[in-house]
Design a protein around this motif. Sequence first.
Motif, mmCIF file in Angstrom:
data_model
loop_
_atom_site.group_PDB
_atom_site.id
_atom_site.type_symbol
_atom_site.label_atom_id
_atom_site.label_comp_id
_atom_site.label_asym_id
_atom_site.label_seq_id
_atom_site.Cartn_x
_atom_site.Cartn_y
_atom_site.Cartn_z
ATOM 1 N N TYR A 193 0.852 -1.193 0.000
ATOM 2 C CA TYR A 193 0.000 0.000 0.000
ATOM 3 C C TYR A 193 0.884 1.237 0.000
ATOM 4 O O TYR A 193 1.934 1.258 0.644
ATOM 5 C CB TYR A 193 -0.897 0.045 1.243
ATOM 6 N N CYS A 194 0.431 2.269 -0.706
ATOM 7 C CA CYS A 194 1.067 3.574 -0.594
ATOM 8 C C CYS A 194 0.384 4.286 0.570
ATOM 9 O O CYS A 194 -0.796 4.664 0.485
ATOM 10 C CB CYS A 194 0.926 4.384 -1.873
ATOM 11 N N LEU A 195 1.103 4.419 1.660
ATOM 12 C CA LEU A 195 0.521 4.963 2.883
ATOM 13 C C LEU A 195 0.256 6.453 2.773
ATOM 14 O O LEU A 195 -0.739 6.965 3.301
ATOM 15 C CB LEU A 195 1.469 4.672 4.051
ATOM 16 N N GLY A 196 1.147 7.183 2.106
ATOM 17 C CA GLY A 196 0.999 8.628 1.984
ATOM 18 C C GLY A 196 2.325 9.242 1.599
ATOM 19 O O GLY A 196 3.107 8.619 0.876
ATOM 20 N N LEU A 197 2.588 10.452 2.092
ATOM 21 C CA LEU A 197 3.842 11.121 1.746
ATOM 22 C C LEU A 197 4.512 11.713 2.979
ATOM 23 O O LEU A 197 3.859 12.016 3.984
ATOM 24 C CB LEU A 197 3.629 12.174 0.652
ATOM 25 N N VAL A 198 5.830 11.862 2.884
ATOM 26 C CA VAL A 198 6.657 12.329 3.995
ATOM 27 C C VAL A 198 6.486 13.833 4.204
ATOM 28 O O VAL A 198 6.580 14.619 3.252
ATOM 29 C CB VAL A 198 8.148 12.024 3.723
ATOM 30 N N LEU A 199 6.245 14.232 5.453
ATOM 31 C CA LEU A 199 6.191 15.637 5.824
ATOM 32 C C LEU A 199 7.471 16.021 6.571
ATOM 33 O O LEU A 199 8.193 15.158 7.069
ATOM 34 C CB LEU A 199 4.969 15.898 6.707
ATOM 35 N N PRO A 200 7.776 17.314 6.655
ATOM 36 C CA PRO A 200 8.985 17.733 7.381
ATOM 37 C C PRO A 200 8.924 17.313 8.846
ATOM 38 O O PRO A 200 7.846 17.252 9.444
ATOM 39 C CB PRO A 200 8.964 19.256 7.235
ATOM 40 N N GLY A 201 10.086 17.020 9.412
ATOM 41 C CA GLY A 201 10.144 16.654 10.819
ATOM 42 C C GLY A 201 11.573 16.699 11.325
ATOM 43 O O GLY A 201 12.527 16.731 10.550
ATOM 44 N N VAL A 202 11.719 16.697 12.636
ATOM 45 C CA VAL A 202 13.023 16.662 13.288
ATOM 46 C C VAL A 202 13.054 15.429 14.187
ATOM 47 O O VAL A 202 12.236 15.295 15.100
ATOM 48 C CB VAL A 202 13.275 17.934 14.120
ATOM 49 N N GLY A 203 13.962 14.508 13.901
ATOM 50 C CA GLY A 203 14.045 13.284 14.667
ATOM 51 C C GLY A 203 13.107 12.209 14.178
ATOM 52 O O GLY A 203 13.386 11.017 14.296
ATOM 53 N N ALA A 204 11.964 12.601 13.648
ATOM 54 C CA ALA A 204 10.966 11.697 13.059
ATOM 55 C C ALA A 204 10.177 12.514 12.042
ATOM 56 O O ALA A 204 10.270 13.749 12.007
ATOM 57 C CB ALA A 204 10.045 11.120 14.129
ATOM 58 N N HIS A 205 9.415 11.830 11.199
ATOM 59 C CA HIS A 205 8.646 12.522 10.157
ATOM 60 C C HIS A 205 7.179 12.101 10.197
ATOM 61 O O HIS A 205 6.875 10.906 10.079
ATOM 62 C CB HIS A 205 9.197 12.192 8.769
ATOM 63 N N PRO A 206 6.268 13.067 10.355
ATOM 64 C CA PRO A 206 4.858 12.731 10.151
ATOM 65 C C PRO A 206 4.625 12.291 8.710
ATOM 66 O O PRO A 206 5.345 12.694 7.793
ATOM 67 C CB PRO A 206 4.135 14.054 10.440
ATOM 68 N N VAL A 207 3.609 11.473 8.514
ATOM 69 C CA VAL A 207 3.185 11.040 7.184
ATOM 70 C C VAL A 207 1.787 11.583 6.925
ATOM 71 O O VAL A 207 0.882 11.384 7.743
ATOM 72 C CB VAL A 207 3.179 9.500 7.070
ATOM 73 N N ALA A 208 1.603 12.302 5.817
ATOM 74 C CA ALA A 208 0.269 12.686 5.372
ATOM 75 C C ALA A 208 -0.338 11.470 4.691
ATOM 76 O O ALA A 208 0.061 11.107 3.584
ATOM 77 C CB ALA A 208 0.336 13.868 4.411
ATOM 78 N N THR A 209 -1.247 10.785 5.374
ATOM 79 C CA THR A 209 -1.790 9.535 4.868
ATOM 80 C C THR A 209 -2.809 9.777 3.762
ATOM 81 O O THR A 209 -3.343 10.876 3.619
ATOM 82 C CB THR A 209 -2.426 8.729 6.009
ATOM 83 N N PHE A 210 -3.063 8.736 2.984
ATOM 84 C CA PHE A 210 -3.888 8.921 1.796
ATOM 85 C C PHE A 210 -5.339 9.239 2.115
ATOM 86 O O PHE A 210 -6.050 9.768 1.251
ATOM 87 C CB PHE A 210 -3.779 7.719 0.854
ATOM 88 N N ASP A 211 -5.815 8.941 3.316
ATOM 89 C CA ASP A 211 -7.161 9.396 3.630
ATOM 90 C C ASP A 211 -7.212 10.921 3.666
ATOM 91 O O ASP A 211 -8.209 11.527 3.244
ATOM 92 C CB ASP A 211 -7.675 8.777 4.933
ATOM 93 N N ARG A 212 -6.133 11.570 4.107
ATOM 94 C CA ARG A 212 -6.042 13.032 4.071
ATOM 95 C C ARG A 212 -5.839 13.529 2.647
ATOM 96 O O ARG A 212 -6.418 14.547 2.229
ATOM 97 C CB ARG A 212 -4.904 13.505 4.959
ATOM 98 N N ILE A 213 -5.003 12.841 1.881
ATOM 99 C CA ILE A 213 -4.725 13.267 0.509
ATOM 100 C C ILE A 213 -5.987 13.172 -0.346
ATOM 101 O O ILE A 213 -6.317 14.096 -1.104
ATOM 102 C CB ILE A 213 -3.589 12.418 -0.090
ATOM 103 N N ARG A 214 -6.714 12.061 -0.238
ATOM 104 C CA ARG A 214 -7.946 11.903 -1.020
ATOM 105 C C ARG A 214 -8.960 13.007 -0.721
ATOM 106 O O ARG A 214 -9.712 13.428 -1.597
ATOM 107 C CB ARG A 214 -8.574 10.542 -0.742
ATOM 108 N N ALA A 215 -8.967 13.469 0.517
ATOM 109 C CA ALA A 215 -9.949 14.486 0.903
ATOM 110 C C ALA A 215 -9.744 15.800 0.164
ATOM 111 O O ALA A 215 -10.697 16.556 -0.025
ATOM 112 C CB ALA A 215 -9.882 14.717 2.412
ATOM 113 N N VAL A 216 -8.496 16.094 -0.259
ATOM 114 C CA VAL A 216 -8.237 17.359 -0.949
ATOM 115 C C VAL A 216 -8.242 17.212 -2.465
ATOM 116 O O VAL A 216 -8.373 18.219 -3.172
ATOM 117 C CB VAL A 216 -6.920 18.008 -0.480
#
Length: 231
Positions: free
Chosen positions: A200-223
Amino acid sequence: MLLDSDAESDVAYELCQVVGRAILPYRSSGGFGTAFFFRSGDDPVGESLLTAADLVGASGGELGLRSSVTEPAGVAPEVVSEAEIVPGWARFGGDGVAVLPTAGLHRYAGDGGWRWRVQPVPAGIAAGPEVVARLGADAGSAFVLAHGVREDGSRPLEVAIERVVRDGDAVLITTELPPGYVGAPVFIVQAGDTGDVAPYCLGLVLPGVGAHPVATFDRIRAVLPATPGDV
């Protein structure tokens, strides 16, 4: 799902074969990153380029082109300036996502006498809410396909094999990624309700320090439906 090292290597190889030509290096005055093609259906009108919102909107944005993503050979430029593409990026800062409908990219290529030869990430492997819900605090294997930044300035396609967890509503890559990885697609492998294991393509990498949040595809599909198209 946490895989052993041999299985992780096999998955990384297969992902490069299937969606390697979806991935492009991106650069702006906001920094280096990665963008990728996504197609929401069989119709090319549903195709978009996706990246992290923090990367776009600054001056001088451009996409790098590898020889494998265009045809015929030797005709396309090495970079495409986003200033030449209409419509431009639609930025959704609250979700961390930027969306570029690709009609302008295809028109730009046609005007220049070349064509895109890409492998968009298909809608069929975009993670739905049920895939995200199955993630937990136990780390699973994650595969990030990105264009890193080498010391000589080159931007090769790379695969980082990392770990992903869910902490409440947040999905995180647990380590800090190298320069160039923000905006890149994140893939996982998971067993569905029937027991079949699938990527599965979970989403995309967001900026982070030490770790990175992921914008998941449920959020991406919404836009995506709100993105201004150019058909």
